[in-house]
Enzyme design. Structure first.
Site, PDB file in Angstrom:
ATOM      1  N   THR A  58       0.868  -1.177   0.000  1.00  0.00           N
ATOM      2  CA  THR A  58       0.000   0.000   0.000  1.00  0.00           C
ATOM      3  C   THR A  58       0.904   1.225   0.000  1.00  0.00           C
ATOM      4  O   THR A  58       1.891   1.280   0.755  1.00  0.00           O
ATOM      5  CB  THR A  58      -1.023   0.006   1.155  1.00  0.00           C
ATOM      6  OG1 THR A  58      -1.821   1.195   1.055  1.00  0.00           O
ATOM      7  CG2 THR A  58      -0.376  -0.059   2.529  1.00  0.00           C
ATOM      8  N   GLU A  59       0.610   2.186  -0.896  1.00  0.00           N
ATOM      9  CA  GLU A  59       1.604   3.223  -1.188  1.00  0.00           C
ATOM     10  C   GLU A  59       1.829   4.204  -0.048  1.00  0.00           C
ATOM     11  O   GLU A  59       2.787   4.960  -0.073  1.00  0.00           O
ATOM     12  CB  GLU A  59       1.261   3.969  -2.490  1.00  0.00           C
ATOM     13  CG  GLU A  59      -0.066   4.675  -2.511  1.00  0.00           C
ATOM     14  CD  GLU A  59      -1.106   3.889  -3.290  1.00  0.00           C
ATOM     15  OE1 GLU A  59      -1.068   2.625  -3.207  1.00  0.00           O
ATOM     16  OE2 GLU A  59      -1.949   4.495  -3.968  1.00  0.00           O
ATOM     17  N   ASN A  60       0.951   4.186   0.969  1.00  0.00           N
ATOM     18  CA  ASN A  60       1.225   5.052   2.107  1.00  0.00           C
ATOM     19  C   ASN A  60       2.306   4.467   3.024  1.00  0.00           C
ATOM     20  O   ASN A  60       2.616   5.070   4.045  1.00  0.00           O
ATOM     21  CB  ASN A  60      -0.057   5.391   2.874  1.00  0.00           C
ATOM     22  CG  ASN A  60      -0.880   4.176   3.233  1.00  0.00           C
ATOM     23  OD1 ASN A  60      -1.038   3.255   2.429  1.00  0.00           O
ATOM     24  ND2 ASN A  60      -1.420   4.162   4.426  1.00  0.00           N
TER      25      ASN A  60
END
Lengths: 230, 231
Positions: A58-60
């Protein structure tokens, strides 16, 4: 290469969202590092069984993301890119945003699955803006994912509500990335985009669902080849 | 040497009008809400604010925008279901927006902290967000030149600091903290816990104290739960 790439299939009914998610999940190689876009693509996670060893990014800032968190499992410091509380799996890791996007841009993610407004026959993707003048633009990580993942799978309906095709000769919406899409999974069939050495793209219908090849040719404004068995 | 501030107001101190403020956080994790409230109370205006989003609901950054203290937003995803204060200011032409793909935003911050004068990225190549920017084809692939994005001040949140300013974050609350801490001339951190020098294993430090100027302890619900968990 999965078996389905070479032996096409045809079914009488178009695929529902869940069946489409299952199909995409079955095409993701065991052990892959995968990013699932916000919205419909997150359904793919429901069909990735633990024994497949697929690791979700997940890019966060996380690898090893687990299922959505409910009740007592909700941790206010643990969310996904869609800002939904999630869980962590054994072997998970956390990292800052620049590292997370370096992972993406650096070609370390095997697959990302994204929704789309349009995909062109050359593999251009449009999924971030309808270009409407009154709309407030927002892009998030869409352009980074399109540019970075080794394979970009698009999950969408083949036709818009007004019946117009979303697989098009050229995108009319503002593009997210050029020549980035490698496969298009739709309710009416799966298209593979194979890039030749000269940069041109060979568009191949791998399987059709609830529609004949003849009707597809009539309704789509793009020429395509048909895999054997379809 | 870092300064330990008594409260958020002292930690944020005087922020000059026209400053570029880097605000940490992605969603609620990592949002330095109390520091943003102190920035609001400080009265600073004509700010350029860098955050992934453009404020949510009626808190923090959204209130800064509501009070028209933000002249320009640099972010990747301003539009959300609860970004009504930004939406209103934008539609009224009362806030400037620089839209940056999320990874370019993070890397521009990283570049600023790392002394990089710009970088060529494939993200955004051939899109409207690359219009007017220098491009280059390297090994057959198109790239866009992106500029570093330094800040005058960074307001970030971490779980724990030691008195040398070394920081440890928690889960996805890390997000922009480390790159913003390095990218700003002055970095202010709110933490749930402050420990003496030596209280954090050097192998576990995520942001070294060299990037930190001021720390203030503000216990929050998520931090309290986390500290209980590891106690």
């Amino acid at each position: 290469m999965t078996a389905q790439q070479t032996t096409g299939t045809q079914s009488s009914a178009r695929l529902g969202r869940d069946d489409l998610a299952r199909l995409i999940a079955s095409d993701i190689a065991p052990g892959s590092y995968v990013n699932l876009g916000i919205g419909q693509p997150t359904l793919v996670a429901d069909h990735l069984t633990p024994e497949r060893g697929v690791v979700l990014h997940t890019e966060n800032g996380m690898l090893g993301m687990g299922a959505q968190a409910h009740g007592e499992d909700v941790d206010h410091d643990l969310i996904n890119a869609g800002k939904i509380p999630v869980t962590e799996l054994p072997g998970a890791s956390y990292f800052h945003h620049a590292d997370s996007f370096a992972m993406m841009r650096g070609g370390h993610l095997d697959v990302c699955v994204l929704g789309a407004f349009q995909v062109s026959a050359a593999g251009d993707l449009a999924n971030w803006s309808t270009g409407a003048p009154e709309a407030i633009p927002a892009v998030g990580g869409a352009m980074d994912l399109a540019a970075g993942a080794k394979q970009v799978f698009v999950m969408m309906t083949l036709f818009a509500k007004d019946g117009s095709p979303k697989l098009v000769p050229e995108c009319t919406y503002p593009v997210t990335g050029l020549g980035c899409v490698t496969r298009v999974y739709t309710d009416h069939g799966v298209f593979l985009l194979d890039r030749r050495a000269d940069g041109s793209v060979r568009l191949v219908l791998r399987e059709a669902h609830g529609i004949t090849v003849e009707e597809l040719r009539r309704r789509l404004g793009v020429p395509f080849e048909v895999a054997s068995g379809v | 040497m870092i300064t330990i501030a008594e409260d958020a107001a002292e930690a944020v101190g005087q922020v000059l009008d026209g400053s570029t403020v880097l605000l940490g956080g992605f969603g609620n994790p990592g949002q330095p809400m109390e520091l943003i409230d102190a920035l609001l109370d400080s009265g600073a205006r004509d700010l350029t604010v860098v955050n992934n989003n453009a404020g949510q609901a009626d808190a923090g950054l959204a209130l800064l925008i509501k009070e028209r203290r933000v002249a320009k937003m640099i972010c990747s995803f301003p539009r959300q279901s609860d970004s009504w204060h930004f939406d209103e200011a934008y539609r009224a032409g009362e806030i400037e927006l620089e839209l940056v793909p999320q990874g370019n935003l993070a890397e521009r911050l990283r570049a600023a902290g790392a002394g990089i004068g710009g970088f060529f990225t494939p993200t955004g190549y051939g899109t409207v967000l690359a219009e007017g920017k220098e491009t280059r084809v390297i090994d057959g692939r198109g790239y866009v030149l992106e500029q570093p994005l330094p800040g005058d001040i960074a307001l970030i949140k971490a779980l724990r600091a030691d008195e040398a300013g070394n920081l440890v974050y928690r889960k996805t609350a890390r997000n922009f903290g480390p790159v913003m801490a390095a990218a700003a001339a002055r970095t202010v951190v709110q933490v749930d816990e402050l420990v003496p020098v030596g209280g954090i294993d050097p192998e576990h430090v995520i942001t070294p104290g060299i990037h930190v100027n001021t720390v203030t302890v503000i216990p929050t619900a998520s931090g309290e739960a986390a500290l209980k968990e590891i106690a």
